[in-house]
Design a protein around this motif. Sequence first.
Motif, mmCIF file in Angstrom:
data_model
loop_
_atom_site.group_PDB
_atom_site.id
_atom_site.type_symbol
_atom_site.label_atom_id
_atom_site.label_comp_id
_atom_site.label_asym_id
_atom_site.label_seq_id
_atom_site.Cartn_x
_atom_site.Cartn_y
_atom_site.Cartn_z
ATOM 1 N N UNK A 167 0.848 -1.206 0.000
ATOM 2 C CA UNK A 167 0.000 0.000 0.000
ATOM 3 C C UNK A 167 0.876 1.247 0.000
ATOM 4 N N UNK A 168 0.424 2.252 -0.768
ATOM 5 C CA UNK A 168 1.204 3.487 -0.846
ATOM 6 C C UNK A 168 1.205 4.187 0.497
ATOM 7 N N UNK A 169 2.342 4.627 0.912
ATOM 8 C CA UNK A 169 2.395 5.347 2.172
ATOM 9 C C UNK A 169 1.945 6.784 1.951
ATOM 10 N N UNK A 170 1.651 7.447 3.069
ATOM 11 C CA UNK A 170 1.222 8.848 2.999
ATOM 12 C C UNK A 170 2.245 9.685 2.252
ATOM 13 N N UNK A 171 3.485 9.413 2.539
ATOM 14 C CA UNK A 171 4.548 10.210 1.931
ATOM 15 C C UNK A 171 4.597 10.037 0.414
ATOM 16 N N UNK A 172 4.420 8.766 -0.042
ATOM 17 C CA UNK A 172 4.393 8.501 -1.485
ATOM 18 C C UNK A 172 3.281 9.288 -2.152
ATOM 19 N N UNK A 173 2.110 9.225 -1.553
ATOM 20 C CA UNK A 173 0.962 9.914 -2.158
ATOM 21 C C UNK A 173 1.209 11.411 -2.213
ATOM 22 N N UNK A 174 1.726 11.958 -1.118
ATOM 23 C CA UNK A 174 2.002 13.411 -1.111
ATOM 24 C C UNK A 174 2.978 13.781 -2.213
ATOM 25 N N UNK A 175 3.974 12.931 -2.384
ATOM 26 C CA UNK A 175 4.966 13.221 -3.408
ATOM 27 C C UNK A 175 4.314 13.226 -4.797
ATOM 28 N N UNK A 176 3.448 12.237 -5.022
ATOM 29 C CA UNK A 176 2.789 12.171 -6.335
ATOM 30 C C UNK A 176 1.883 13.381 -6.551
ATOM 31 N N UNK A 177 1.183 13.796 -5.476
ATOM 32 C CA UNK A 177 0.311 14.960 -5.613
ATOM 33 C C UNK A 177 1.128 16.178 -6.029
ATOM 34 N N UNK A 178 2.261 16.353 -5.365
ATOM 35 C CA UNK A 178 3.112 17.505 -5.684
ATOM 36 C C UNK A 178 3.559 17.447 -7.139
ATOM 37 N N UNK A 179 3.917 16.233 -7.577
ATOM 38 C CA UNK A 179 4.413 16.084 -8.945
ATOM 39 C C UNK A 179 3.320 16.378 -9.969
ATOM 40 N N UNK A 180 2.135 15.794 -9.736
ATOM 41 C CA UNK A 180 1.031 16.024 -10.682
ATOM 42 C C UNK A 180 0.661 17.503 -10.700
ATOM 43 N N UNK A 181 0.703 18.111 -9.521
ATOM 44 C CA UNK A 181 0.378 19.531 -9.412
ATOM 45 C C UNK A 181 1.329 20.382 -10.246
ATOM 46 N N UNK A 182 2.605 20.050 -10.177
ATOM 47 C CA UNK A 182 3.594 20.795 -10.965
ATOM 48 C C UNK A 182 3.342 20.628 -12.448
ATOM 49 N N UNK A 183 3.071 19.392 -12.843
ATOM 50 C CA UNK A 183 2.794 19.151 -14.264
ATOM 51 C C UNK A 183 1.591 19.968 -14.699
ATOM 52 N N UNK A 184 0.579 19.994 -13.823
ATOM 53 C CA UNK A 184 -0.633 20.727 -14.193
ATOM 54 C C UNK A 184 -0.337 22.210 -14.379
ATOM 55 N N UNK A 185 0.520 22.726 -13.509
ATOM 56 C CA UNK A 185 0.876 24.149 -13.637
ATOM 57 C C UNK A 185 1.520 24.401 -14.987
ATOM 58 N N UNK A 186 2.383 23.494 -15.407
ATOM 59 C CA UNK A 186 3.071 23.681 -16.690
ATOM 60 C C UNK A 186 2.084 23.608 -17.847
ATOM 61 N N UNK A 187 1.228 22.583 -17.824
ATOM 62 C CA UNK A 187 0.294 22.434 -18.947
ATOM 63 C C UNK A 187 -0.676 23.612 -18.996
ATOM 64 N N UNK A 188 -1.081 24.104 -17.826
ATOM 65 C CA UNK A 188 -1.967 25.282 -17.788
ATOM 66 C C UNK A 188 -1.280 26.486 -18.425
ATOM 67 N N UNK A 189 -0.020 26.689 -18.042
ATOM 68 C CA UNK A 189 0.727 27.830 -18.592
ATOM 69 C C UNK A 189 0.874 27.697 -20.099
ATOM 70 N N UNK A 190 1.193 26.485 -20.552
ATOM 71 C CA UNK A 190 1.348 26.279 -21.995
ATOM 72 C C UNK A 190 0.037 26.512 -22.717
ATOM 73 N N UNK A 191 -1.043 26.109 -22.071
ATOM 74 C CA UNK A 191 -2.355 26.310 -22.680
ATOM 75 C C UNK A 191 -2.608 27.798 -22.882
#
Lengths: 292, 143
Positions: free
Chosen positions: A1-25
């Motif tokens: 099972x994913x630990x809390x820390x793993x999930x937080x890390x993924x959230x941060x990563x997806x969030x960053x990607x979203x910021x980039x795609x939003x800016x590019x849009x």
Amino acid sequence: MATLRDIRRRIASVNNTRKITKAMEMVAAAKLRRAQNRIEALRPYAADMIEMMVDLATYSGETSEYALLQERDPESVVAVLVMTGDRGLAGAFNANVLRRAFEVERTLREDGRETRVLAVGKKGIGTLRFRRCTIERSWQGLSDRPEYNDAKQIADDLIGLYLRGEVDRVRVIYNHFDSPMEQTLVDEPIIPVPREQVTDDTRTARPGAYLYEPDPATIFERLLPAYVEIAVFRALLESSASEQGARMTAMRNASDSAEEMLGGLTLALNRARQAAITQEILEVVAGADALG
Amino acid sequence: MAEHPPIQVELVTPEGEVYKDAATLVVLPGVEGELGIMARHQPLVTLLAVGETRIQKADGTYDYVATGIGFAEVLFDRVLIVVDHAEEAGRIDVERAEVARRRAAERLRLRDDPEARVEVDLYRAEQALRRAENRLRVAQRRG
């Protein structure tokens, strides 16, 4: 099972990607607007130019005598100008053009004819090279903001190839801009200049005393290259607008998926957090029970 | 000075409309020499060379536009100028034009230099040089 820390890390990563795609849009949306304005700005020039050519053709006698209007038979060598963008991340924008280019090449080859490839845009040049295609000439760095001078140079080269007899026809493959969501692939012949575009048989010579300096035939001959320039410039502008539209749509989809993913991850995070808290309480209670 | 009827001037390029105003006189750089056009001129179509288009307004002052190749059509009270590029004198970036002129001149020089081994398209370089020089010349007209 994913630990809390793993999930937080993924959230941060997806969030960053979203910021980039939003800016590019958003960048693509701004560039798209500019590109659309330029297509609009070209219209009066193109209309006046073509109107003038049709006019002059009516006065210039036998139009089939002009080199740029002469159809050749057989057409044994065909030049194909492939227009892609300099950058990727624009959905199927570049791939569509290239797929059609390869199709055209194959059909011509099966027909026993030779193809010469000319390419605009880094992406197309890269893929064509990778597929070991010989590129006759290429241009890059102009898909973002094509200038009329760029179109002029390309047109000059195409006309040169045709007039020197190295090719018997020139076609251009590009994305035509319909709407930000939609582009249509266009494959149109530009040399020889399609006769019906610059002549009008129903038209009779205008009455009245028009002065021509020099004579109509000379003016017509000098204006014919302008038709090719306009066709190339329009294709460049359409392609540039399509690229921005395709990128905007692709980035919007990416941002939407990122958002969806964030929702799922946040839910998983909260579940995991609650599970951990419950676990802790259970342990405390069990511990207290054991002591009591 | 006698009252001149106005003539409508429209100047379009691939980048859009550059100039549109009423004038009393338009001087065009035709391929066979300059042409002065006033209202009620005979209908005319002419090829234009790279040069300077002067437009005299009702108050007697001139607007100067550096124009590229194209054509002009004169109708009864209207002049339509269709050229591949155009810049009003006041909007010409002199520094940029100077850089372009130097670059074109340099390319032409390299062409004559057998040591340089650079392939220079003579026609293109000459065109660039002519355009840059034209811009610089017209830029001096600004008041």
